[in-house]
Design a protein around this motif. Structure first.
Motif, PDB file in Angstrom:
ATOM      1  N   LEU A  14      34.085  14.835  87.170  1.00  0.00           N
ATOM      2  CA  LEU A  14      35.058  15.978  86.922  1.00  0.00           C
ATOM      3  C   LEU A  14      35.520  16.415  88.415  1.00  0.00           C
ATOM      4  O   LEU A  14      36.813  16.618  88.851  1.00  0.00           O
ATOM      5  N   LEU A  15      34.620  16.670  89.288  1.00  0.00           N
ATOM      6  CA  LEU A  15      34.689  17.014  90.491  1.00  0.00           C
ATOM      7  C   LEU A  15      35.416  16.135  91.493  1.00  0.00           C
ATOM      8  O   LEU A  15      35.873  16.444  92.547  1.00  0.00           O
ATOM      9  N   SER A  16      35.448  14.940  91.040  1.00  0.00           N
ATOM     10  CA  SER A  16      35.815  13.912  91.918  1.00  0.00           C
ATOM     11  C   SER A  16      37.300  13.434  91.593  1.00  0.00           C
ATOM     12  O   SER A  16      37.928  12.702  92.086  1.00  0.00           O
ATOM     13  N   VAL A  17      37.561  14.209  90.534  1.00  0.00           N
ATOM     14  CA  VAL A  17      39.057  13.791  90.200  1.00  0.00           C
ATOM     15  C   VAL A  17      40.093  14.575  91.307  1.00  0.00           C
ATOM     16  O   VAL A  17      39.877  15.578  91.991  1.00  0.00           O
ATOM     17  N   GLN A  18      41.139  13.560  91.758  1.00  0.00           N
ATOM     18  CA  GLN A  18      42.045  13.812  92.862  1.00  0.00           C
ATOM     19  C   GLN A  18      42.857  15.021  92.440  1.00  0.00           C
ATOM     20  O   GLN A  18      43.529  15.197  91.514  1.00  0.00           O
ATOM     21  N   ARG A  19      42.871  16.092  93.322  1.00  0.00           N
ATOM     22  CA  ARG A  19      43.550  17.213  92.974  1.00  0.00           C
ATOM     23  C   ARG A  19      44.642  17.770  93.914  1.00  0.00           C
ATOM     24  O   ARG A  19      44.542  17.375  95.166  1.00  0.00           O
ATOM     25  N   LYS A  20      45.708  18.606  93.421  1.00  0.00           N
ATOM     26  CA  LYS A  20      46.579  18.879  94.482  1.00  0.00           C
ATOM     27  C   LYS A  20      46.051  20.537  95.112  1.00  0.00           C
ATOM     28  O   LYS A  20      45.306  21.051  94.418  1.00  0.00           O
ATOM     29  N   LYS A  21      46.538  20.546  96.075  1.00  0.00           N
ATOM     30  CA  LYS A  21      46.174  22.148  96.832  1.00  0.00           C
ATOM     31  C   LYS A  21      47.160  22.901  96.248  1.00  0.00           C
ATOM     32  O   LYS A  21      47.981  23.137  96.966  1.00  0.00           O
ATOM     33  N   ILE A  22      46.984  23.524  95.071  1.00  0.00           N
ATOM     34  CA  ILE A  22      47.909  24.588  94.760  1.00  0.00           C
ATOM     35  C   ILE A  22      47.293  25.934  94.171  1.00  0.00           C
ATOM     36  O   ILE A  22      46.114  25.766  93.878  1.00  0.00           O
ATOM     37  N   ASP A  23      48.063  26.773  94.040  1.00  0.00           N
ATOM     38  CA  ASP A  23      47.424  27.965  93.476  1.00  0.00           C
ATOM     39  C   ASP A  23      48.300  28.228  92.104  1.00  0.00           C
ATOM     40  O   ASP A  23      49.293  28.817  92.033  1.00  0.00           O
ATOM     41  N   PRO A  24      47.460  27.714  91.076  1.00  0.00           N
ATOM     42  CA  PRO A  24      48.241  27.570  89.563  1.00  0.00           C
ATOM     43  C   PRO A  24      48.653  29.002  89.083  1.00  0.00           C
ATOM     44  O   PRO A  24      47.699  29.995  89.075  1.00  0.00           O
ATOM     45  N   LEU A  25      49.380  28.925  88.211  1.00  0.00           N
ATOM     46  CA  LEU A  25      49.380  30.048  87.375  1.00  0.00           C
ATOM     47  C   LEU A  25      48.371  30.251  86.355  1.00  0.00           C
ATOM     48  O   LEU A  25      47.615  29.108  85.905  1.00  0.00           O
ATOM     49  N   ARG A  26      47.752  31.324  85.882  1.00  0.00           N
ATOM     50  CA  ARG A  26      46.730  31.490  84.902  1.00  0.00           C
ATOM     51  C   ARG A  26      47.048  32.147  83.726  1.00  0.00           C
ATOM     52  O   ARG A  26      47.482  33.196  83.690  1.00  0.00           O
ATOM     53  N   VAL A  27      46.908  31.303  82.724  1.00  0.00           N
ATOM     54  CA  VAL A  27      47.199  31.714  81.405  1.00  0.00           C
ATOM     55  C   VAL A  27      46.237  31.739  80.522  1.00  0.00           C
ATOM     56  O   VAL A  27      45.449  30.653  80.313  1.00  0.00           O
ATOM     57  N   ALA A  28      45.825  32.724  79.602  1.00  0.00           N
ATOM     58  CA  ALA A  28      44.733  32.882  78.630  1.00  0.00           C
ATOM     59  C   ALA A  28      45.488  32.428  77.250  1.00  0.00           C
ATOM     60  O   ALA A  28      46.655  32.445  76.914  1.00  0.00           O
ATOM     61  N   ILE A  29      44.540  31.695  76.426  1.00  0.00           N
ATOM     62  CA  ILE A  29      45.053  31.481  75.161  1.00  0.00           C
ATOM     63  C   ILE A  29      43.978  31.961  74.130  1.00  0.00           C
ATOM     64  O   ILE A  29      42.618  32.022  74.368  1.00  0.00           O
ATOM     65  N   THR A  30      44.538  32.930  73.292  1.00  0.00           N
ATOM     66  CA  THR A  30      43.932  33.486  72.224  1.00  0.00           C
ATOM     67  C   THR A  30      44.270  33.286  70.991  1.00  0.00           C
ATOM     68  O   THR A  30      45.557  32.781  70.803  1.00  0.00           O
ATOM     69  N   GLY A  31      43.604  34.156  70.013  1.00  0.00           N
ATOM     70  CA  GLY A  31      44.466  34.026  68.570  1.00  0.00           C
ATOM     71  C   GLY A  31      43.264  33.464  67.364  1.00  0.00           C
ATOM     72  O   GLY A  31      42.160  33.650  67.568  1.00  0.00           O
ATOM     73  N   GLU A  32      43.865  32.928  66.285  1.00  0.00           N
ATOM     74  CA  GLU A  32      43.119  32.646  65.513  1.00  0.00           C
ATOM     75  C   GLU A  32      42.085  31.454  65.783  1.00  0.00           C
ATOM     76  O   GLU A  32      42.658  30.540  66.243  1.00  0.00           O
ATOM     77  N   ILE A  33      40.708  31.591  65.634  1.00  0.00           N
ATOM     78  CA  ILE A  33      40.061  30.450  66.174  1.00  0.00           C
ATOM     79  C   ILE A  33      40.304  29.000  65.845  1.00  0.00           C
ATOM     80  O   ILE A  33      40.200  28.206  66.547  1.00  0.00           O
ATOM     81  N   PHE A  34      40.625  28.708  64.637  1.00  0.00           N
ATOM     82  CA  PHE A  34      40.846  27.387  64.075  1.00  0.00           C
ATOM     83  C   PHE A  34      41.994  26.817  64.821  1.00  0.00           C
ATOM     84  O   PHE A  34      41.994  25.690  65.215  1.00  0.00           O
ATOM     85  N   VAL A  35      43.000  27.582  64.923  1.00  0.00           N
ATOM     86  CA  VAL A  35      44.305  27.093  65.480  1.00  0.00           C
ATOM     87  C   VAL A  35      44.106  27.047  67.127  1.00  0.00           C
ATOM     88  O   VAL A  35      44.768  25.899  67.742  1.00  0.00           O
ATOM     89  N   VAL A  36      43.277  27.783  67.712  1.00  0.00           N
ATOM     90  CA  VAL A  36      42.897  27.725  69.082  1.00  0.00           C
ATOM     91  C   VAL A  36      41.921  26.694  69.406  1.00  0.00           C
ATOM     92  O   VAL A  36      42.159  25.885  70.297  1.00  0.00           O
TER      93      VAL A  36
END
Lengths: 361, 320
Positions: free
Chosen positions: A195-217
């Motif tokens: 995972l850590l060797s995956v080529q990555r862009k140097k960006i500061d991404p938006l951070r979004v939380a995902i919540t809700g009903e567990i099965f759907v999540v």
């Protein structure tokens, strides 16, 4: 005994491992698909929510594959899920299936029944063996949760979209084949390196939380892969719910589970002072928690007609306004067309992006 | 002179517009029915936009929006492919930078966009049901034998609007038929329907949102003056319907394209010849797993332009 259970994200990995350790033959239903949905909704009460229909579809597909015993979770409180096991049992009996149902209700004070249920799946093994089998299954899930959390960060930054998902998928199956703690430690290490060797862009991404009903999540087929779609838009996500949280809260009482419960109550208090069933309180609490943690926004997922989440949905606009924290609610049902979800996610990300630009200046 | 083309392909109608750098339409905006055939509608729309275009305009950028934005984007060669919320907000802000609320009702979608200080701060769309959108009005106009263009005018002639259920089209239609068979006038029934739709929109799509003026009402349904008045009555403030209300999405897409091209890059727009090009779409079902995804391919003269529809990404191709 050929045992099966419903799908919910990676849950199968832990359950399959634990049940195999106990000497059962395990039949994992095929991953939820359009066929699962069709089979399930054909045989379900029309007004039931999507989790019941997908569960039932999973059972029907597992029975086709030769399963004869179903393990299902029960529940307490106002969410309908609590009696789904009983309803599904009746439906399958009416359809002429001869199937054994073991419904696990959360222990909450009913220790004797809980232990009895455990012995039933224990295959004659002593209690300590049952627990050690469960713990091994949970350990695998913990590793997967850990890697997924890191994966969320990488997905937002990866150059070749889909690479991280591929590594996680591969790891999931390696963990499935593993039969010792040593092996799973090695797999964890290898996956982490990959995972850590995956080529990555140097960006500061938006951070979004995902919540809700567990099965759907937790179930990507049902939520139209919200997590990965956000990842494709260079957004870093964090889920308010991971599978081991659920296991720890529902199957094995733990300090962590109690602490979490306490935190939820504290955080949701000004808006929703008590349990409303399912994950409704969590949804409200997570808005408060993630706003405090300076996330840029939150996506709230719910199945159509879900009572606890309807309560959360109607409270969330207030939380959102008070804390100036954007929340997008998405409702899922039998539709498989992705366009509507994508449009809303894109628009939400646009909103967050423009907001951030203004805040910076 | 520089121009930017915007294409908005919705469920019911397709809109094509060419704007100048200030966002003013050049020539008459095109507004035609999609009729379930987006490829044909896009080509026809582009052809019509060309016919009406003043001489000497050079297209420097192209944008698409609407539910067929990816298809349209691949066909015309778009520089910006954006969702309808952003497109509508951008167009409304160009018109009135102080706008606080946008009500947009189209063929199958209805949305509310809340803005503060020129920034989208919240939005919502109808979730699982399309009650109260253009398609339903269309169907009722057809059932009553009234051209949809006259629907709103008739509503204004009503003396006592009847009460119609608004939250479900099946309930609404059954209420309408009941009242019609009781002998109420068509005007009263239509006015009742307009009020029901406005009421449903405010309690469903706009639930929990603070609606502050200025309110702009756009989308195809904004042509219906009966609904505009129903909104004004319900909100107690003026509701503005912009002159190009039905092509605001397309204008927004063109503005987004113009924004994208500011750095002076070269447009991907294939030119108005798109109207004569040969596009074919075909589909097949992938049998790789139990999802059985339906894969669509878009080709032009045998050359693959795009392929999508798979969950796993193994077929996905989008020409860039």
């Amino acid at each position: 005994m050929r045992v099966t259970f419903p799908h919910m994200g990676n849950l199968w990995l832990g359950l399959k491992t634990a049940l195999q350790e106990l000497g059962h033959e395990v039949i994992v239903p095929p991953k939820p698909s359009k066929r699962t949905l069709t089979l399930g909704s054909q045989r379900s009460p029309e007004f039931a929510c999507l989790p019941l229909k997908i569960n039932l579809g999973c059972f029907l597909e597992a029975l086709e594959a030769g399963a004869d015993t179903i393990i299902m979770a029960g529940g307490v409180g106002p969410c309908r899920f609590g009696y789904y096991g009983a309803v599904q049992k009746r439906i399958l009996e009416d359809l002429g299936y001869n199937v054994r149902f073991i419904i696990f209700d959360p222990p909450q004070g009913r220790w004797r029944e809980f232990l009895n249920d455990l012995r039933r799946v224990g295959n004659g093994k002593p209690l300590y063996k049952i627990f050690s089998a469960l713990l091994f299954g949970i350990r695998k899930l913990e590793i997967m949760d850990y890697l997924e959390k890191i994966g969320h960060k990488i997905k937002a930054r990866e150059v070749n979209k889909g690479e991280t998902t591929h590594i996680l998928e591969k790891t999931l199956h390696k963990l499935d084949d593993a039969s010792s703690y040593r092996e799973i430690r090695r797999i964890r290490k290898e996956a982490l390196e990959e995972l850590l060797s995956v080529q990555r862009k140097k960006i500061d991404p938006l951070r979004v939380a995902i919540t809700g009903e567990i099965f759907v999540v937790l179930e990507p087929f049902v939520n139209m892969d919200v997590e990965n779609e956000l990842g494709k838009m260079d957004v870093e996500v964090e889920r308010a719910l991971y599978i081991t949280d659920w296991v720890k809260e529902h199957l094995i009482p733990s300090i962590q589970g109690i602490r979490k419960h306490h935190l939820l109550e504290k955080m949701s208090k000004p808006y929703l002072g008590h349990f409303v069933g399912g994950d409704g309180q969590l949804s409200v609490a997570s808005a408060v928690i993630y706003a405090k943690r300076k996330f840029h926004g939150m996506v709230h997922l719910m199945p159509f007609t879900c009572m606890p989440e309807i309560i959360a949905q109607s409270i969330l606009p207030r939380v959102s306004k008070d804390l100036s924290f954007p929340v997008l609610t998405l409702v899922f049902d039998e539709h498989t067309g992705k366009a509507g979800v994508l449009t809303r996610l894109e628009a939400f990300v646009d909103l967050l992006q423009r907001r951030r630009v203004v805040e910076v200046h | 002179m520089k121009g930017y083309i915007g294409v908005d392909v919705g469920s019911v109608t397709t809109k094509v517009v060419v704007i100048d750098e200030e966002g003013n339409p050049l020539g008459t905006p095109v507004y035609i029915r999609t009729q379930g055939q987006p490829i044909k509608a896009i080509q026809q729309g582009v052809a019509m936009a060309r016919e009406d275009l003043p001489k000497g305009i050079e297209i420097r950028g192209a944008g698409t929006t609407g539910s067929a934005r990816y298809l349209a984007g691949v066909m015309i060669g778009a520089d910006a492919i954006r969702n309808e919320i952003t497109a509508h907000a951008v167009a409304a802000l160009r018109l009135d930078p102080s706008v606080n609320t946008i009500i947009e009702i189209g063929g199958q979608d209805s949305k509310i966009i809340i803005l503060r200080n020129g920034l989208v701060v919240d939005f919502a769309m109808n979730t699982v049901c399309a009650a109260g959108t253009g398609s339903f009005l269309d169907r009722q106009a057809e059932r009553l034998g009234i051209p949809i263009e006259q629907f709103g005018e008739l509503a204004l002639k009503a003396k006592t609007p009847v009460r119609i259920a608004g939250r479900c089209t099946v309930f609404a239609e059954s209420d309408m038929i009941h009242k019609q068979q009781m002998g109420f006038s068509v005007e009263d029934i239509i006015a009742g329907l307009c009020e029901a739709l406005a009421r449903n929109y405010l309690s469903n799509v706009a639930k929990g949102k603070k609606i502050l003026p200025p309110v702009i009402f756009q989308g195809g349904v904004a042509a219906n003056i009966g609904i505009k008045y129903a909104f004004q009555r319900a909100l107690g403030c003026e509701v503005l319907v912009p002159p190009y209300h039905n092509v605001m999405g397309a204008i927004g897409a063109a503005l987004l394209a113009a924004e994208q091209m500011r750095d002076g890059r070269k447009t991907r727009f294939r030119g108005f010849e798109v109207a004569e090009m040969n596009f074919e779409s075909s589909s097949f079902e992938c049998r790789g797993c139990s999802n059985r995804c339906e894969i669509v391919e878009i080709k032009s003269d045998g050359k693959l332009l795009a392929r999508w529809g798979d969950r796993c990404g193994k077929w996905e191709v989008i020409e860039r």
